[in-house]
Structures are given as C-alpha cells and as structure tokens.
Enzyme design. Structure first.
Site, short mmCIF file in Angstrom:
data_model
loop_
_atom_site.label_atom_id
_atom_site.label_comp_id
_atom_site.label_asym_id
_atom_site.label_seq_id
_atom_site.Cartn_x
_atom_site.Cartn_y
_atom_site.Cartn_z
CE LYS A 172 -3.31 6.39 -34.20
NZ LYS A 172 -2.36 6.63 -33.07
CG HIS B 247 -5.91 11.05 -26.13
ND1 HIS B 247 -5.18 10.90 -26.95
CD2 HIS B 247 -7.09 10.48 -26.69
CE1 HIS B 247 -5.59 10.22 -28.25
NE2 HIS B 247 -6.90 10.05 -27.91
CG ASP C 50 -4.44 10.27 -34.62
OD1 ASP C 50 -4.48 11.44 -34.27
OD2 ASP C 50 -3.73 9.44 -33.82
CB SER D 67 2.72 4.42 -25.84
OG SER D 67 2.80 3.51 -25.18
CB THR D 68 4.68 1.07 -28.67
OG1 THR D 68 3.77 1.53 -29.65
CG2 THR D 68 3.89 0.50 -27.57
N GLY D 69 5.98 3.90 -29.73
CA GLY D 69 6.50 4.55 -30.74
C GLY D 69 5.92 4.24 -32.05
CD GLU E 195 -2.93 -1.11 2.17
OE1 GLU E 195 -2.60 -0.17 3.28
OE2 GLU E 195 -3.84 -1.82 2.30
#
Ligand code: R5P
Length: 305
Positions: free
Chosen positions: A193, A133, A170, A224-226, A42
């Site tokens: 996209k 976002h 996008d 993020s992941t590219g 915790e």
C-alpha cells in the site's frame, strides 16, 4: 492481607470501555469517574472514592473526541494519585495519535511521543494499550509499557471458519497477520500500500498472492475511513478469494466507512470493544487479555507485595 485482585481498583474514565468487564476479570471494584465540561470548554474529572494504597487501573480509551479524552486521561492519572493510589496503570484500549509516529514531512511532530511522555509526566507508573499502530512507539512512555496482541480473541471469533489465509493490507501490518496466522495454523502474506502524505489518497499494488477459493482474513489495527480495507478487499476478491473477513482492533468507522466496506463485499467485520460499538460490526471483548496484562505488569514491577 489483601488478595491479589483486591489490590486493584478499576477507574472508568469518560472513555472507560471496557472498564466493567475488566473489573470483573480482575475481581476488582469499579469506580466511575465523574466528569463534565465547564461552560468555557475545559474538561473536569473527579474520582469520587479514596484509593488508599491500591493499584489504580485507570481505563480511558481515546476515541471519539481524541483531544478531550487525552486531557481527561492526564487528569485522571493525577487525580488517582491524589486520592491515594499507590501505583497508577493507565489502560488506553485505543491510543490516539499512534499513527503519527514519525516526521513524515519536515516540520511535523512525533505526536505519539508527546502523548505517551505526557501521561508519564502526569504520574502514570505503567501504560497498557491494545494493538498500537507500532509497538516500538511505547518506548516514548519512558517506563513499563505493554501492547496487547488481539490475535487470541480474533482466533476464537474465527473458530469454525475454514480454508483460511491471513492477509495484511500493508507491510506495516505484517506482524499482525503473522501472529493471527500462527494462532489459526494458517499461512499469511501482505499487500503493498502507498499513501500520498499530502492528499491521504491510497493506492495498492496487487502482489502475486494465491488466494483463489480461500477465505481471506484481512487484519489491521484500525478502520478509519475504510479506504484501506475496502481497497484491499476488492483486490482480494478480484484474485479469486471466495470470502473476505475483516479483523481489526479499532473500528472507528468514520464517515461512510460502513457503506464502503459493504460495497467491497466483506462478509464479516470483527472488532474489539476498545471504542464504542458501531452498526454492522461484530464486537468481541479484549477485557480478558487486558486483565492478563494488568496482572503481569503489577507482578513484574513487584507491586503485589
Ligand atoms: C495505516 O497504516 C493503518 O494501519 C490503517 O491501515 C489506516 O489508518 C486505516 O485508515 P483508513 O480506514 O482511513 O484507510
């Protein structure tokens, strides 16, 4: 009577970047929250000073360790009220779960709704974030909530670059491209996209874009992941762009994102100090813009006497 800046105290949580710069920009004291994890897992936080009548600006970015940072944010807001803060502004330079802003598939939650609503219930009187976002999500907070547009910082970082066109990977990022293009006096456009909601796989439809011989600035909220940025850069290079520069607010750089981006022929990767710095990323501070937003919210709410 206290001066405007001394009305504020900046509380740095465990995700408190860029709290020191923000305190400096506000001319406010910086209080580092104590934190640890109990043996059973915790989270524990403590604000070690009284905030008697101040406006507490609690800074807690929610990456990495999104879930823990979120719980600590809730705890910090409640603790700030407990040590006497008159008002609490929660500054989350990076807000986790912002991309799950609707039920893409039946049975999914609107995660950002849960995050923002909980922060309000915990006692946050206002909420500030950077380049969320979708700014529309902020209504879930149910109170004063502001999204900082990073365009002025990116425009400054791009000073000296010539023959620019701004491209969003996008349609969702089009407003980012528009804002940055306005700051740069350049034109803007977007790619199309598609993401498979089950596998996460991305496909991009190259539109007719005139980027021949141009320096393209690819602008987005997150790496993020590219995958998104790498794919977009490849398309733009194949369409004759002479140089591709990436400007993203939050360079999470998960897994082999750095390698993917290097392979895609990107010349510069510009990002903000909303998450910890990563190798290969040129970091610029959002603290000045956040400070302006903090002052604005306090003034609009009539908290400055
Ligand atoms: C999606 O709509 C976002 O704006 C980003 O484009 C996306 O989350 C980036 O993810 P990745 O780097 O994994 O492609």
């Amino acid at each position: 009577m206290l001066t405007m800046s001394s009305r504020f105290a900046v509380i740095a949580g465990p995700g408190g970047y860029p709290a020191p710069r923000l305190a400096e920009a506000l001319g406010a004291p910086l209080v580092e929250a104590e934190h640890k994890v109990f043996p059973d897992g915790e989270a524990y936080v403590r604000i070690p000073e009284g905030l008697g009548g101040r406006i507490a600006v609690v800074v807690q970015s929610m990456y990495p360790e999104q879930d823990r940072r979120f719980v600590e944010a809730l705890q910090l807001v409640e603790a700030a009220k407990g040590v006497g803060a008159e008002h609490v502004i929660l500054v989350a330079p990076y807000t986790a779960y912002a991309r799950q802003d609707r039920r893409f598939r039946t049975g999914e939650p609107i995660s950002i709704k849960v995050v923002l609503h909980s922060l309000r219930v915990a006692g946050a009187d206002a909420f500030i974030t950077v380049d969320i976002h979708k700014p529309e999500s902020l209504t879930y907070f149910g109170g004063p909530a502001y999204n900082v547009d990073p365009a002025p910082v990116f425009a400054e970082a791009l000073r000296g670059e010539e023959n620019l066109v701004v491209i969003a990977p996008d349609r969702g990022a089009l407003r980012r491209a528009k804002s940055l293009a306005e700051h740069l006096g350049a034109s803007y456009d977007y790619l199309e996209k598609f993401r498979d909601r089950v596998t996460g796989e991305i496909t991009m439809k190259p539109k007719e874009l005139n980027v021949e011989g141009k320096t393209v600035v690819l602008v987005d909220d997150i790496i993020s992941t590219g995958g998104t940025i790498a794919k977009a850069a490849e398309i733009l290079r194949s369409r004759g762009a002479s140089k591709v520069i990436v400007a993203v607010s939050h360079a999470l750089m998960v897994g082999n994102a750095r390698e993917k981006i290097a392979k895609a022929g990107i010349s510069r990767l510009i990002a903000l100090d909303t998450v910890p710095p990563k190798p290969g990323v040129e970091v610029h501070s959002a603290a000045g813009l956040i400070a302006d937003a903090v002052k604005r919210v306090a003034e609009e709410q009539g908290w400055l006497f």
